[in-house]
Write a protein that holds these residues in place. Structure first.
Motif, mmCIF file in Angstrom:
data_model
loop_
_atom_site.group_PDB
_atom_site.id
_atom_site.type_symbol
_atom_site.label_atom_id
_atom_site.label_comp_id
_atom_site.label_asym_id
_atom_site.label_seq_id
_atom_site.Cartn_x
_atom_site.Cartn_y
_atom_site.Cartn_z
ATOM 1 N N ARG A 128 0.913 -1.315 -0.097
ATOM 2 C CA ARG A 128 -0.041 -0.116 0.074
ATOM 3 C C ARG A 128 0.753 1.243 -0.152
ATOM 4 N NH1 ARG A 128 -3.873 1.969 -2.208
ATOM 5 N NH2 ARG A 128 -2.814 3.803 -2.470
ATOM 6 N N LEU A 129 2.057 1.135 0.696
ATOM 7 C CA LEU A 129 3.022 2.277 0.781
ATOM 8 C C LEU A 129 3.571 2.550 -0.589
ATOM 9 C CD1 LEU A 129 4.360 4.360 2.427
ATOM 10 C CD2 LEU A 129 5.987 2.895 3.155
ATOM 11 N N MET A 130 3.697 1.560 -1.225
ATOM 12 C CA MET A 130 4.361 1.677 -2.623
ATOM 13 C C MET A 130 3.410 2.461 -3.482
ATOM 14 S SD MET A 130 7.701 0.889 -2.521
ATOM 15 C CE MET A 130 8.664 -0.438 -2.353
ATOM 16 N N HIS A 131 2.078 2.293 -3.320
ATOM 17 C CA HIS A 131 1.076 2.671 -4.124
ATOM 18 C C HIS A 131 1.015 4.091 -3.686
ATOM 19 C CE1 HIS A 131 -0.815 -0.551 -6.489
ATOM 20 N NE2 HIS A 131 -0.441 -1.269 -5.660
ATOM 21 N N SER A 162 0.846 3.932 -12.257
ATOM 22 C CA SER A 162 0.987 2.309 -12.709
ATOM 23 C C SER A 162 2.359 1.927 -12.850
ATOM 24 C CB SER A 162 -0.110 1.707 -13.351
ATOM 25 O OG SER A 162 0.272 2.314 -14.779
ATOM 26 N N LEU A 163 3.163 2.714 -13.823
ATOM 27 C CA LEU A 163 4.441 2.381 -14.170
ATOM 28 C C LEU A 163 5.317 2.523 -13.019
ATOM 29 C CD1 LEU A 163 5.071 4.211 -17.532
ATOM 30 C CD2 LEU A 163 5.053 1.815 -16.998
ATOM 31 N N ALA A 164 5.114 3.519 -11.952
ATOM 32 C CA ALA A 164 5.836 3.858 -11.001
ATOM 33 C C ALA A 164 5.788 2.630 -9.932
ATOM 34 C CB ALA A 164 5.273 5.151 -10.065
ATOM 35 N N VAL A 165 4.580 2.170 -9.670
ATOM 36 C CA VAL A 165 4.386 1.119 -8.682
ATOM 37 C C VAL A 165 5.100 -0.095 -9.178
ATOM 38 C CG1 VAL A 165 2.767 -0.418 -7.824
ATOM 39 C CG2 VAL A 165 2.195 2.014 -7.744
ATOM 40 N N GLU A 166 4.861 -0.400 -10.645
ATOM 41 C CA GLU A 166 5.657 -1.657 -11.041
ATOM 42 C C GLU A 166 7.131 -1.654 -10.852
ATOM 43 O OE1 GLU A 166 6.015 -3.333 -15.615
ATOM 44 O OE2 GLU A 166 3.825 -2.569 -15.071
ATOM 45 N N ALA A 167 7.713 -0.344 -11.460
ATOM 46 C CA ALA A 167 9.064 -0.163 -11.206
ATOM 47 C C ALA A 167 9.703 -0.189 -9.754
ATOM 48 C CB ALA A 167 9.504 1.129 -11.673
ATOM 49 N N LEU A 168 8.791 0.270 -8.901
ATOM 50 C CA LEU A 168 9.321 0.268 -7.439
ATOM 51 C C LEU A 168 9.225 -1.250 -6.944
ATOM 52 C CD1 LEU A 168 7.382 3.270 -6.215
ATOM 53 C CD2 LEU A 168 9.672 3.055 -6.031
ATOM 54 N N MET A 169 8.197 -1.931 -7.210
ATOM 55 C CA MET A 169 8.150 -3.276 -6.892
ATOM 56 C C MET A 169 9.315 -4.102 -7.355
ATOM 57 S SD MET A 169 5.892 -3.189 -4.656
ATOM 58 C CE MET A 169 5.294 -4.667 -4.254
ATOM 59 N N GLU A 170 9.483 -3.885 -8.734
ATOM 60 C CA GLU A 170 10.635 -4.745 -9.303
ATOM 61 C C GLU A 170 11.796 -4.470 -8.734
ATOM 62 O OE1 GLU A 170 12.670 -4.457 -13.720
ATOM 63 O OE2 GLU A 170 10.263 -4.647 -13.837
ATOM 64 N N ARG A 171 12.187 -3.223 -8.515
ATOM 65 C CA ARG A 171 13.254 -2.824 -7.763
ATOM 66 C C ARG A 171 13.361 -3.567 -6.471
ATOM 67 N NH1 ARG A 171 16.502 -3.171 -4.649
ATOM 68 N NH2 ARG A 171 17.965 -1.673 -3.845
ATOM 69 N N GLU A 172 12.045 -3.506 -5.678
ATOM 70 C CA GLU A 172 12.183 -3.903 -4.342
ATOM 71 C C GLU A 172 12.443 -5.580 -4.293
ATOM 72 O OE1 GLU A 172 12.106 -2.952 -0.297
ATOM 73 O OE2 GLU A 172 11.702 -1.640 -2.051
ATOM 74 N N SER A 173 11.854 -6.384 -5.293
ATOM 75 C CA SER A 173 12.347 -7.732 -5.438
ATOM 76 C C SER A 173 13.717 -7.957 -5.426
ATOM 77 C CB SER A 173 11.555 -8.253 -6.726
ATOM 78 O OG SER A 173 12.124 -8.127 -7.639
ATOM 79 N N LEU A 174 14.330 -7.273 -5.888
ATOM 80 C CA LEU A 174 15.972 -7.394 -5.892
ATOM 81 C C LEU A 174 16.586 -7.260 -4.497
ATOM 82 C CD1 LEU A 174 16.909 -5.134 -8.931
ATOM 83 C CD2 LEU A 174 16.746 -7.567 -8.768
ATOM 84 N N GLY A 175 15.670 -6.704 -3.525
ATOM 85 C CA GLY A 175 16.232 -6.390 -2.212
ATOM 86 C C GLY A 175 15.631 -5.336 -1.508
ATOM 87 N N PRO A 176 15.186 -5.333 -0.299
ATOM 88 C CA PRO A 176 14.556 -4.332 0.433
ATOM 89 C C PRO A 176 15.322 -3.166 0.389
ATOM 90 C CG PRO A 176 14.987 -6.058 2.143
ATOM 91 C CD PRO A 176 15.433 -6.710 0.637
ATOM 92 N N THR A 177 14.386 -1.856 0.242
ATOM 93 C CA THR A 177 15.122 -0.681 0.271
ATOM 94 C C THR A 177 14.848 -0.058 1.714
ATOM 95 O OG1 THR A 177 13.127 0.295 -0.715
ATOM 96 C CG2 THR A 177 15.188 -0.421 -2.195
ATOM 97 N N GLY A 178 14.523 -0.586 2.792
ATOM 98 C CA GLY A 178 14.548 -0.238 3.975
ATOM 99 C C GLY A 178 15.794 -0.445 4.563
ATOM 100 N N GLY A 225 14.329 3.189 10.800
ATOM 101 C CA GLY A 225 12.803 3.372 10.283
ATOM 102 C C GLY A 225 12.860 4.261 8.976
ATOM 103 N N VAL A 226 13.961 3.982 8.175
ATOM 104 C CA VAL A 226 13.968 4.908 6.935
ATOM 105 C C VAL A 226 13.972 3.908 5.909
ATOM 106 C CG1 VAL A 226 15.579 6.310 5.565
ATOM 107 C CG2 VAL A 226 15.412 6.844 8.090
ATOM 108 N N ALA A 227 13.429 4.156 4.932
ATOM 109 C CA ALA A 227 13.146 3.514 3.692
ATOM 110 C C ALA A 227 13.562 4.262 2.344
ATOM 111 C CB ALA A 227 11.819 2.818 3.373
ATOM 112 N N LEU A 228 14.147 4.006 1.330
ATOM 113 C CA LEU A 228 14.391 4.699 0.188
ATOM 114 C C LEU A 228 14.123 3.805 -1.164
ATOM 115 C CD1 LEU A 228 18.090 5.714 1.371
ATOM 116 C CD2 LEU A 228 16.091 6.906 1.793
ATOM 117 N N PRO A 229 12.882 3.637 -1.302
ATOM 118 C CA PRO A 229 12.495 2.974 -2.592
ATOM 119 C C PRO A 229 12.977 3.752 -3.643
ATOM 120 C CG PRO A 229 10.465 3.678 -1.312
ATOM 121 C CD PRO A 229 11.553 4.169 -0.457
ATOM 122 N N HIS A 230 13.400 3.067 -4.624
ATOM 123 C CA HIS A 230 13.603 3.866 -5.816
ATOM 124 C C HIS A 230 13.687 3.110 -7.157
ATOM 125 C CE1 HIS A 230 17.294 1.914 -4.140
ATOM 126 N NE2 HIS A 230 17.863 1.944 -5.330
#
Length: 154
Positions: A23-26, A41-57, A61-66
């Protein structure tokens, strides 16, 4: 490069009641869409794809999704302060409440890395994080993020 180059006031939000990492990624993608016109929708897809490589937390208490996205003109950032931390599978297993989302053109190269390094160094500073957590007003958060910080080189 500084924070004023990465994020604009309309790309900062305080959220309550985020129930999950997905939900946060959305929410990050929706904020990027409203502030910069990035396709959510492209942004969510790209964030989730990057996150699948390894968490960005990154811990504390800090996360840097990119993510890299085609058809955006420059590196763009979003910042979300959560009123209630959410599990993000962070490296230290602590929930996150400070989220800086970063979007870069697919061909951004070193600019993307410079932006990520700047954000990472700044949000590693305990005093900066303390100030951010104590000020749940988007305008104040923008001021805190964009003021000069005495951060150490990575």
């Amino acid at each position: 490069m500084n924070f004023a180059d990465l994020v604009k006031p309309t790309a900062i939000k305080v959220l309550a009641g985020v129930s999950s990492k997905k939900r946060l990624m959305h929410d990050v993608a929706d904020l990027a869409s409203s502030a910069y016109g990035i396709d959510a929708s492209l942004a969510v897809e790209a964030l989730m794809e990057r996150e699948s490589l390894g968490p960005t937390g990154v811990g504390h208490g800090v996360a840097l999704p990119h993510a890299r996205i085609s058809d955006i003109p420059e590196v763009a950032g979003t910042f979300i302060l959560l009123e209630k931390p959410v599990d993000f599978e962070a490296v230290d297993r602590q929930p996150v409440d400070l989220i800086f989302g970063l979007f870069a053109p697919t061909d951004a190269g070193v600019e993307h890395l410079k932006a990520l390094a700047l954000v990472s160094r700044t949000l590693r500073e305990a005093q900066v994080c303390k100030k951010l957590r104590a000020n749940p007003d988007p305008a104040t958060l923008y001021t805190i993020l964009t003021e000069p910080h005495s951060v150490q080189a990575a």
